[in-house]
Design a protein around this motif. Structure first.
Motif, PDB file in Angstrom:
ATOM      1  N   MET A   1       1.920  31.315  49.505  1.00  0.00           N
ATOM      2  CA  MET A   1       1.761  32.510  50.296  1.00  0.00           C
ATOM      3  C   MET A   1       3.144  33.020  50.715  1.00  0.00           C
ATOM      4  N   VAL A   2       3.321  34.363  50.673  1.00  0.00           N
ATOM      5  CA  VAL A   2       4.594  34.997  51.006  1.00  0.00           C
ATOM      6  C   VAL A   2       4.664  35.187  52.511  1.00  0.00           C
ATOM      7  N   SER A   3       5.824  34.893  53.057  1.00  0.00           N
ATOM      8  CA  SER A   3       5.974  35.054  54.504  1.00  0.00           C
ATOM      9  C   SER A   3       6.180  36.535  54.831  1.00  0.00           C
ATOM     10  N   LEU A   4       5.911  36.882  56.051  1.00  0.00           N
ATOM     11  CA  LEU A   4       6.050  38.260  56.511  1.00  0.00           C
ATOM     12  C   LEU A   4       7.479  38.773  56.359  1.00  0.00           C
ATOM     13  N   PRO A   5       8.498  38.015  56.775  1.00  0.00           N
ATOM     14  CA  PRO A   5       9.874  38.502  56.571  1.00  0.00           C
ATOM     15  C   PRO A   5      10.212  38.744  55.091  1.00  0.00           C
ATOM     16  N   GLU A   6       9.730  37.886  54.191  1.00  0.00           N
ATOM     17  CA  GLU A   6       9.978  38.083  52.761  1.00  0.00           C
ATOM     18  C   GLU A   6       9.297  39.349  52.259  1.00  0.00           C
ATOM     19  N   GLU A   7       8.073  39.584  52.690  1.00  0.00           N
ATOM     20  CA  GLU A   7       7.335  40.793  52.288  1.00  0.00           C
ATOM     21  C   GLU A   7       8.041  42.049  52.799  1.00  0.00           C
ATOM     22  N   LEU A   8       8.514  42.000  54.041  1.00  0.00           N
ATOM     23  CA  LEU A   8       9.236  43.156  54.603  1.00  0.00           C
ATOM     24  C   LEU A   8      10.525  43.425  53.833  1.00  0.00           C
ATOM     25  N   ARG A   9      11.259  42.353  53.463  1.00  0.00           N
ATOM     26  CA  ARG A   9      12.496  42.524  52.676  1.00  0.00           C
ATOM     27  C   ARG A   9      12.178  43.144  51.308  1.00  0.00           C
ATOM     28  N   ALA A  10      11.123  42.698  50.683  1.00  0.00           N
ATOM     29  CA  ALA A  10      10.732  43.232  49.372  1.00  0.00           C
ATOM     30  C   ALA A  10      10.367  44.713  49.483  1.00  0.00           C
ATOM     31  N   ARG A  11       9.608  45.054  50.515  1.00  0.00           N
ATOM     32  CA  ARG A  11       9.230  46.455  50.711  1.00  0.00           C
ATOM     33  C   ARG A  11      10.448  47.317  51.042  1.00  0.00           C
ATOM     34  N   GLU A  12      11.348  46.768  51.838  1.00  0.00           N
ATOM     35  CA  GLU A  12      12.580  47.493  52.186  1.00  0.00           C
ATOM     36  C   GLU A  12      13.417  47.746  50.936  1.00  0.00           C
ATOM     37  N   ALA A  13      13.536  46.742  50.076  1.00  0.00           N
ATOM     38  CA  ALA A  13      14.307  46.893  48.841  1.00  0.00           C
ATOM     39  C   ALA A  13      13.671  47.956  47.942  1.00  0.00           C
ATOM     40  N   ALA A  14      12.347  47.942  47.853  1.00  0.00           N
ATOM     41  CA  ALA A  14      11.646  48.941  47.036  1.00  0.00           C
ATOM     42  C   ALA A  14      11.848  50.349  47.607  1.00  0.00           C
ATOM     43  N   ALA A  15      11.773  50.470  48.924  1.00  0.00           N
ATOM     44  CA  ALA A  15      11.975  51.767  49.571  1.00  0.00           C
ATOM     45  C   ALA A  15      13.410  52.253  49.371  1.00  0.00           C
ATOM     46  N   ARG A  16      14.370  51.341  49.475  1.00  0.00           N
ATOM     47  CA  ARG A  16      15.784  51.701  49.270  1.00  0.00           C
ATOM     48  C   ARG A  16      15.997  52.190  47.840  1.00  0.00           C
ATOM     49  N   GLN A  17      15.395  51.509  46.877  1.00  0.00           N
ATOM     50  CA  GLN A  17      15.501  51.906  45.473  1.00  0.00           C
ATOM     51  C   GLN A  17      14.919  53.305  45.264  1.00  0.00           C
ATOM     52  N   ARG A  18      13.790  53.574  45.870  1.00  0.00           N
ATOM     53  CA  ARG A  18      13.143  54.897  45.742  1.00  0.00           C
ATOM     54  C   ARG A  18      14.018  55.979  46.360  1.00  0.00           C
ATOM     55  N   VAL A  19      14.631  55.695  47.495  1.00  0.00           N
ATOM     56  CA  VAL A  19      15.528  56.658  48.150  1.00  0.00           C
ATOM     57  C   VAL A  19      16.698  56.976  47.231  1.00  0.00           C
ATOM     58  N   GLU A  20      17.288  55.955  46.625  1.00  0.00           N
ATOM     59  CA  GLU A  20      18.420  56.162  45.718  1.00  0.00           C
ATOM     60  C   GLU A  20      18.013  57.002  44.512  1.00  0.00           C
TER      61      GLU A  20
END
Length: 91
Positions: A1-20
């Motif tokens: 199971m993925v921890s909440l901080p790991e999931e947030l980091r993954a979502r943040e990275a995906a959002a950053r990529q989309r912004v770029e």
């Protein structure tokens, strides 16, 4: 199971990529928009020049050939330009 901080980091990275990606697209669109504006400006200036030249030629025909080019009065904007073999296209 993925921890909440790991999931947030993954979502943040995906959002950053989309912004770029979107920033890159926006920059490309800004360049295309600028070129289109330049093209439009050139076409507007060309049309205005053609209308002015045709109006001056029409007035020169009315006043006669003995009028010097420098003596031609500014054409009335309401006058209809004349040009042999020229088709006026509305803007």
């Amino acid at each position: 199971m993925v921890s909440l901080p790991e999931e947030l980091r993954a979502r943040e990275a995906a959002a950053r990529q989309r912004v770029e990606e979107l920033q890159s697209e926006a920059a490309e669109l800004a360049l295309r928009l600028e070129k289109a504006r330049e093209d439009l400006s050139r076409l507007e200036i060309t049309r205005e020049t053609v209308v002015q030249v045709l109006a001056e030629l029409s007035e020169a025909e009315v006043t006669g050939p003995d009028v010097a080019a420098g003596d031609v009065h500014e054409p009335d904007k309401a006058s209809v330009p004349h040009g042999s073999g020229v088709t006026m296209v509305p803007p």
